[in-house]
Design an enzyme around this catalytic site. Structure first.
Site, short mmCIF file in Angstrom:
data_model
loop_
_atom_site.label_atom_id
_atom_site.label_comp_id
_atom_site.label_asym_id
_atom_site.label_seq_id
_atom_site.Cartn_x
_atom_site.Cartn_y
_atom_site.Cartn_z
N PHE A 39 0.90 -0.99 0.12
CA PHE A 39 0.19 -0.06 -0.01
C PHE A 39 0.85 1.22 0.15
O PHE A 39 0.90 2.05 -0.88
CB PHE A 39 -0.87 -0.18 1.12
CG PHE A 39 -1.45 1.22 1.57
CD1 PHE A 39 -1.96 2.02 0.86
CD2 PHE A 39 -1.64 1.64 2.91
CE1 PHE A 39 -2.78 3.21 1.18
CE2 PHE A 39 -2.02 2.79 3.40
CZ PHE A 39 -2.56 3.68 2.42
N ASP A 69 10.01 -6.60 -3.65
CA ASP A 69 8.74 -7.25 -3.01
C ASP A 69 8.63 -8.66 -2.86
O ASP A 69 9.19 -9.36 -4.11
CB ASP A 69 7.53 -6.64 -3.29
CG ASP A 69 6.59 -6.33 -2.17
OD1 ASP A 69 5.98 -7.59 -1.95
OD2 ASP A 69 6.01 -5.38 -1.94
N ASN A 70 8.26 -9.43 -1.96
CA ASN A 70 8.12 -10.84 -2.13
C ASN A 70 6.65 -11.21 -2.13
O ASN A 70 6.34 -12.39 -2.30
CB ASN A 70 8.85 -11.58 -1.03
CG ASN A 70 8.21 -11.27 0.42
OD1 ASN A 70 7.44 -10.36 0.60
ND2 ASN A 70 8.40 -11.99 1.51
N TYR A 124 5.38 -7.36 15.77
CA TYR A 124 5.49 -6.26 15.08
C TYR A 124 6.10 -5.19 15.87
O TYR A 124 6.97 -4.58 15.37
CB TYR A 124 4.01 -5.73 14.50
CG TYR A 124 4.03 -4.72 13.44
CD1 TYR A 124 4.72 -4.53 12.20
CD2 TYR A 124 3.29 -3.41 13.81
CE1 TYR A 124 4.32 -3.72 11.48
CE2 TYR A 124 3.46 -2.43 12.94
CZ TYR A 124 3.94 -2.54 11.74
OH TYR A 124 3.99 -1.52 10.89
N TYR A 182 23.78 1.71 13.33
CA TYR A 182 24.58 1.81 11.73
C TYR A 182 24.80 3.21 11.38
O TYR A 182 25.99 3.49 11.04
CB TYR A 182 23.78 1.31 10.78
CG TYR A 182 23.99 -0.47 10.56
CD1 TYR A 182 23.79 -1.14 11.23
CD2 TYR A 182 24.90 -0.32 9.49
CE1 TYR A 182 24.14 -2.60 11.25
CE2 TYR A 182 25.18 -1.76 8.98
CZ TYR A 182 24.80 -2.82 10.18
OH TYR A 182 25.29 -4.01 9.81
#
Ligand code: UDP
Length: 318
Positions: free
Chosen positions: A12, A32-33, A146, A160
């Site tokens: 989306f 994207d998978n 999540y 990082y």
């Protein structure tokens, strides 16, 4: 020419970002998978020379055979139903996927923007939620997969940045809606709109007194674009502060669609946050950003999208 990689680019938000980056004159690599993303969201871009689509699960190592300037890291299941069905994929993409993308950013000298979430605030004890609030998350509940993956991702991004000097940005995205949401992703906006259009009862979870604040996707994309080009490294809330209860939202959807659907109450999902509203002072001050699209305008555009979708599916008369 600037090249932008968008992970979750067929989802989306990812697909709207692909559109926006192309409109800005950038080249786009969409990764994207398709576990929750949809080819249909980027079909209109398939023939463009400045658009490349790669099917890959970024939780697995990923090597890119060309330079990239920006990485918009949006890959993740993102609706409560999706991450209940895909808990391990959700944890992996937030942790391993983020690690892989930070490695890519480091190798290529690219700037990485992480899609984080208001879920990092959990069931908040501070209202509205400023970026300085550390949150109230249950790590072992069903939503923890999540929430904690995104909290870990934020920590990894900052590490990082601090250790390797990678240029990073973090957007904390609040509830966003608009065309191309997956029709059956279970989130409240697609659920209520489709129920209202087909005359089914609107499924309000709990007593509907919990609140959310809904941002139209075009506003969100504008905020993300400004954040990407800004100097701000710390997390930044992007969302619409217009807050309402879910019960009022259900009534509003029936009014806007002219529906005669009734409201049917269901059990409240575990750890469903009781209140949510972004404090967007930072976005206003630092990015000069605030939402512009009124709720009704955004909802009418979204209703139109779902009306067409249901007609194509044969669930609604043309
Ligand atoms: N909700 C609801 N009925 C539905 C789907 C969701 O009442 O069919 C409620 C849900 O319990 C939550 C709110 O609407 O309080 C927003 O849910 P959503 O899944 O859209 O996203 P969340 O904000 O919880 O991540």
């Amino acid at each position: 020419m600037t090249t932008v990689a968008v992970t979750g680019g067929a989802g989306f938000l990812g697909s709207h970002l692909c559109d926006r980056m192309l409109a800005e004159g950038h080249r786009v690599i969409c990764i994207d998978n398709f576990i929750t993303g949809r080819r249909a969201n980027v079909e209109h871009l398939a023939d463009r020379d400045d658009f490349r689509l790669l099917e890959h699960d970024i939780s697995q190592p990923f090597f890119l055979d060309e330079d990239v300037d920006y990485i918009l890291h949006f890959a993740s299941p993102a609706s409560p139903i999706d991450y209940l069905e895909l808990p391990i994929q959700t944890l992996k993409v937030g942790s391993l996927g983020t690690h892989n993308m930070l490695g890519l950013a480091k190798t290529k000298g690219a700037r990485l923007l992480l899609a984080s979430t208001s879920e990092v605030y959990g069931d908040p004890l501070v209202h509205p939620q400023p970026e300085t609030y550390w949150g109230n998350v249950n790590p072992v509940g069903p939503r923890g997969v999540y929430d904690e993956a995104k909290r870990f991702a934020e920590a990894m991004v900052m590490a990082y940045h601090r250790v390797h000097g990678v240029e990073t940005r973090i957007v904390r995205i609040f509830n966003t809606y608009g065309p191309r949401m997956r029709p059956r992703d279970g989130r409240v906006v697609p659920a209520f709109i489709q129920q209202a259009l087909t005359g089914e009862p609107l499924t309000v979870f709990g007593d509907g007194s919990q609140t959310r604040s809904f941002c139209f996707v075009d506003d969100l994309v504008e905020g993300i674009y400004r954040l990407l080009l800004s100097d701000r490294v710390e997390p930044t809330n992007i969302g619409n502060p217009g807050e309402m209860t879910i019960l009022d939202f259900a009534r509003h959807i029936t009014r806007l669609t002219g529906s005669e659907s009734e409201i049917s109450f269901r059990d409240l999902p575990t750890d469903d946050p009781k209140i949510r509203q972004p404090d967007i002072s930072v976005a206003r001050d630092v990015l000069g950003w605030q939402p512009r699209v009124e709720l009704d305008e955004g909802l009418l555009r979204t209703i139109e999208y779902f009306r067409q979708y249901l007609q194509e599916e044969g669930r609604l008369e043309a």
